[in-house]
Design a protein around this motif. Structure first.
Motif, PDB file in Angstrom:
ATOM      1  N   VAL A 143       0.852  -1.196   0.000  1.00  0.00           N
ATOM      2  CA  VAL A 143       0.000   0.000   0.000  1.00  0.00           C
ATOM      3  C   VAL A 143       0.890   1.249   0.000  1.00  0.00           C
ATOM      4  N   HIS A 144       0.532   2.221  -0.834  1.00  0.00           N
ATOM      5  CA  HIS A 144       1.233   3.511  -0.901  1.00  0.00           C
ATOM      6  C   HIS A 144       0.254   4.581  -0.446  1.00  0.00           C
ATOM      7  N   ILE A 145       0.661   5.403   0.535  1.00  0.00           N
ATOM      8  CA  ILE A 145      -0.226   6.434   1.089  1.00  0.00           C
ATOM      9  C   ILE A 145       0.423   7.799   0.949  1.00  0.00           C
ATOM     10  N   GLN A 146      -0.353   8.774   0.468  1.00  0.00           N
ATOM     11  CA  GLN A 146       0.082  10.171   0.404  1.00  0.00           C
ATOM     12  C   GLN A 146      -0.987  11.026   1.076  1.00  0.00           C
ATOM     13  N   ARG A 147      -0.577  11.828   2.059  1.00  0.00           N
ATOM     14  CA  ARG A 147      -1.521  12.673   2.785  1.00  0.00           C
ATOM     15  C   ARG A 147      -1.187  14.145   2.581  1.00  0.00           C
ATOM     16  N   GLY A 148      -2.208  14.920   2.289  1.00  0.00           N
ATOM     17  CA  GLY A 148      -2.027  16.355   2.201  1.00  0.00           C
ATOM     18  C   GLY A 148      -2.009  16.979   3.587  1.00  0.00           C
ATOM     19  N   LYS A 149      -1.552  18.208   3.665  1.00  0.00           N
ATOM     20  CA  LYS A 149      -1.494  18.896   4.955  1.00  0.00           C
ATOM     21  C   LYS A 149      -2.860  19.444   5.361  1.00  0.00           C
ATOM     22  N   ARG A 150      -3.734  19.623   4.352  1.00  0.00           N
ATOM     23  CA  ARG A 150      -5.052  20.172   4.655  1.00  0.00           C
ATOM     24  C   ARG A 150      -6.102  19.074   4.658  1.00  0.00           C
ATOM     25  N   GLN A 151      -7.186  19.331   5.369  1.00  0.00           N
ATOM     26  CA  GLN A 151      -8.275  18.358   5.476  1.00  0.00           C
ATOM     27  C   GLN A 151      -8.963  18.178   4.132  1.00  0.00           C
ATOM     28  N   GLY A 152      -9.378  16.949   3.856  1.00  0.00           N
ATOM     29  CA  GLY A 152     -10.069  16.652   2.621  1.00  0.00           C
ATOM     30  C   GLY A 152     -10.491  15.195   2.594  1.00  0.00           C
ATOM     31  N   PRO A 153     -11.094  14.755   1.497  1.00  0.00           N
ATOM     32  CA  PRO A 153     -11.582  13.380   1.413  1.00  0.00           C
ATOM     33  C   PRO A 153     -10.440  12.370   1.319  1.00  0.00           C
ATOM     34  N   THR A 154     -10.749  11.132   1.672  1.00  0.00           N
ATOM     35  CA  THR A 154      -9.811  10.017   1.530  1.00  0.00           C
ATOM     36  C   THR A 154     -10.261   9.171   0.350  1.00  0.00           C
ATOM     37  N   VAL A 155      -9.339   8.912  -0.566  1.00  0.00           N
ATOM     38  CA  VAL A 155      -9.639   8.214  -1.822  1.00  0.00           C
ATOM     39  C   VAL A 155      -8.699   7.033  -1.985  1.00  0.00           C
ATOM     40  N   PHE A 156      -9.256   5.861  -2.306  1.00  0.00           N
ATOM     41  CA  PHE A 156      -8.397   4.729  -2.638  1.00  0.00           C
ATOM     42  C   PHE A 156      -8.467   4.441  -4.130  1.00  0.00           C
ATOM     43  N   VAL A 157      -7.369   3.928  -4.673  1.00  0.00           N
ATOM     44  CA  VAL A 157      -7.327   3.408  -6.036  1.00  0.00           C
ATOM     45  C   VAL A 157      -6.747   2.005  -5.935  1.00  0.00           C
ATOM     46  N   SER A 158      -7.469   1.012  -6.406  1.00  0.00           N
ATOM     47  CA  SER A 158      -7.044  -0.386  -6.274  1.00  0.00           C
ATOM     48  C   SER A 158      -6.960  -1.046  -7.635  1.00  0.00           C
ATOM     49  N   ALA A 159      -6.098  -2.069  -7.711  1.00  0.00           N
ATOM     50  CA  ALA A 159      -5.942  -2.828  -8.951  1.00  0.00           C
ATOM     51  C   ALA A 159      -5.709  -4.292  -8.623  1.00  0.00           C
ATOM     52  N   ALA A 160      -5.869  -5.134  -9.643  1.00  0.00           N
ATOM     53  CA  ALA A 160      -5.570  -6.570  -9.556  1.00  0.00           C
ATOM     54  C   ALA A 160      -6.363  -7.272  -8.459  1.00  0.00           C
ATOM     55  N   VAL A 161      -7.628  -6.883  -8.276  1.00  0.00           N
ATOM     56  CA  VAL A 161      -8.531  -7.723  -7.483  1.00  0.00           C
ATOM     57  C   VAL A 161      -8.583  -9.101  -8.139  1.00  0.00           C
ATOM     58  N   HIS A 162      -8.545  -9.109  -9.462  1.00  0.00           N
ATOM     59  CA  HIS A 162      -8.298 -10.333 -10.238  1.00  0.00           C
ATOM     60  C   HIS A 162      -6.819 -10.317 -10.627  1.00  0.00           C
ATOM     61  N   GLY A 163      -6.083 -11.368 -10.248  1.00  0.00           N
ATOM     62  CA  GLY A 163      -4.633 -11.348 -10.339  1.00  0.00           C
ATOM     63  C   GLY A 163      -4.052 -11.284 -11.727  1.00  0.00           C
ATOM     64  N   ASP A 164      -4.847 -11.570 -12.766  1.00  0.00           N
ATOM     65  CA  ASP A 164      -4.324 -11.523 -14.128  1.00  0.00           C
ATOM     66  C   ASP A 164      -4.665 -10.210 -14.835  1.00  0.00           C
ATOM     67  N   GLU A 165      -5.255  -9.251 -14.119  1.00  0.00           N
ATOM     68  CA  GLU A 165      -5.637  -7.975 -14.716  1.00  0.00           C
ATOM     69  C   GLU A 165      -4.557  -6.941 -14.394  1.00  0.00           C
ATOM     70  N   LEU A 166      -3.670  -6.708 -15.358  1.00  0.00           N
ATOM     71  CA  LEU A 166      -2.410  -6.022 -15.090  1.00  0.00           C
ATOM     72  C   LEU A 166      -2.399  -4.538 -15.428  1.00  0.00           C
ATOM     73  N   ASN A 167      -3.294  -4.076 -16.288  1.00  0.00           N
ATOM     74  CA  ASN A 167      -3.264  -2.658 -16.674  1.00  0.00           C
ATOM     75  C   ASN A 167      -3.330  -1.736 -15.463  1.00  0.00           C
ATOM     76  N   GLY A 168      -4.161  -2.091 -14.480  1.00  0.00           N
ATOM     77  CA  GLY A 168      -4.322  -1.251 -13.301  1.00  0.00           C
ATOM     78  C   GLY A 168      -3.053  -1.137 -12.485  1.00  0.00           C
ATOM     79  N   ILE A 169      -2.252  -2.222 -12.462  1.00  0.00           N
ATOM     80  CA  ILE A 169      -0.975  -2.176 -11.740  1.00  0.00           C
ATOM     81  C   ILE A 169      -0.068  -1.122 -12.360  1.00  0.00           C
ATOM     82  N   GLU A 170      -0.038  -1.078 -13.694  1.00  0.00           N
ATOM     83  CA  GLU A 170       0.796  -0.095 -14.376  1.00  0.00           C
ATOM     84  C   GLU A 170       0.257   1.317 -14.191  1.00  0.00           C
ATOM     85  N   ILE A 171      -1.064   1.474 -14.171  1.00  0.00           N
ATOM     86  CA  ILE A 171      -1.648   2.793 -13.917  1.00  0.00           C
ATOM     87  C   ILE A 171      -1.201   3.312 -12.550  1.00  0.00           C
TER      88      ILE A 171
END
Length: 338
Positions: free
Chosen positions: A37-65
């Motif tokens: 997991v890679h996390i980046q936090r801003g100094k100011r308050q705001g929403p928390t957003v996740f981006v996930s890939a490879a829920v299916h292990g053979d789907e690789l485009n998302g890993i590169e994104i």
């Protein structure tokens, strides 16, 4: 925003950036299975957003994104960005859609602390990542030997979700129902608005799909205020499909196709022919309505009942969709490594 975000026992403060491995299970080889997991936090308050890939292990485009998003070192000015490049790590290792128990992880959410490996992995993602998040983008591709045109699937009846789907910047939006046990269903039940991005084919990198996803994620982050706004070079007007369906083979044989992904078809038009090995015509695959090909099988072999073409129907807007698909290809067709 002084409160620490705690993931797997690690506290991440506003303005900090870090990478952690979230423990999932130990394999019988005595090897630890963990979630990077890679996390980046801003100094100011705001929403928390996740981006996930490879829920299916053979789907690789998302890993590169996600790799490109990490390499870009985005300047997160407010809120929190959580990037999960490989949810199904074991599937990536084995180049398989599934986990060792042959379970589809995207049918096992929200999971269980004491269930199967798939249930435990789903539970780990929910408890450590999803429960913190206001928004999410889950990156997928088509199955093996099957390609999807870049598209967003989401609950478009929700106004804010629809707005984010439109700003993502792909021509095709599908108003998609929630599937039982899916990450999208579990996230929605958690109160997390989520987009599902589908593009490309399993076990393959596709430049158009990767570039569109890389830019689309940033468009959403700009809209939510996590990163600074900049002008979008060429805005892609999205169209909502009012219906879609897969056309299936009524016989087994070898395929001679006549249409490619993203092309416009009309009702009654022959999309492909299926022949026997000796040349006998077994079936002409014809479109039941006018629409756009948003998914197709790539291998020129079919068994009776196989899904061959996924057609989306847009009513009177088919011409506009086709033009905007061409615009997307012209704008993003060249590789952009971020």
């Amino acid at each position: 925003m002084s409160k620490a975000l705690t993931i797997a026992g690690v506290d991440i403060l506003p303005g900090e950036q870090c990478q952690i491995d979230v423990p999932v299970a130990k394999l019988y080889t005595d090897t630890e299975l963990s979630l990077p997991v890679h996390i980046q936090r801003g100094k100011r308050q705001g929403p928390t957003v996740f981006v996930s890939a490879a829920v299916h292990g053979d789907e690789l485009n998302g890993i590169e994104i996600i790799r490109r998003l990490i390499s870009a070192n985005l300047d997160v000015i407010r809120g929190t960005l959580i990037l999960v490049p490989m949810v199904n790590v074991y599937g990536v290792l084995s180049q398989s859609r599934y986990l060792p128990d042959r379970r589809d992880l995207n049918r096992c959410f929200p999971g269980s602390e004491k269930g199967s490996m798939a249930a435990r992995l789903a539970h780990t993602l929910m408890e450590n990542i999803i429960k913190h998040c206001d928004y999410g983008i889950d990156l997928h591709t088509g199955a093996i030997h099957r390609s999807n045109l870049p598209q967003i699937r989401a609950d478009l009846s929700d106004g804010e979700t629809r707005e984010l789907a439109e700003i993502f910047g792909v021509p095709v939006l599908l108003n998609s129902v929630l599937r039982d046990g899916s990450l999208r269903e579990a996230a929605t039940n958690n109160g997390t608005r989520i987009l599902l991005y589908e593009a490309g084919e399993a076990l393959r990198f596709d430049d158009l799909s990767i570039n569109a996803g890389y830019q689309g994620v940033q468009n959403v982050l700009m809209k939510l205020g996590l990163i600074r706004k900049r002008r979008i070079k060429r805005k892609i007007e999205p169209f909502i499909a009012n219906k879609s369906e897969w056309l299936r083979a009524s016989g087994s044989g070898f395929v001679n196709e006549m249409f490619e992904l993203g092309e416009q078809v009309t009702e009654g038009q022959t999309l492909a022919e299926i022949h026997s090995p000796l040349g006998e015509l077994i079936q002409k695959v014809t479109s039941t309505r006018s629409g756009i090909i948003i998914g197709k099988q790539n291998i020129p072999l079919v068994q009776e009942g196989d899904a061959m073409y996924h057609i989306a129907y847009f009513g009177q807007n088919d011409d506009g969709v086709a033009e905007h698909i061409e615009l997307l290809q012209d704008t993003l067709g060249e590789s952009d490594n971020g």
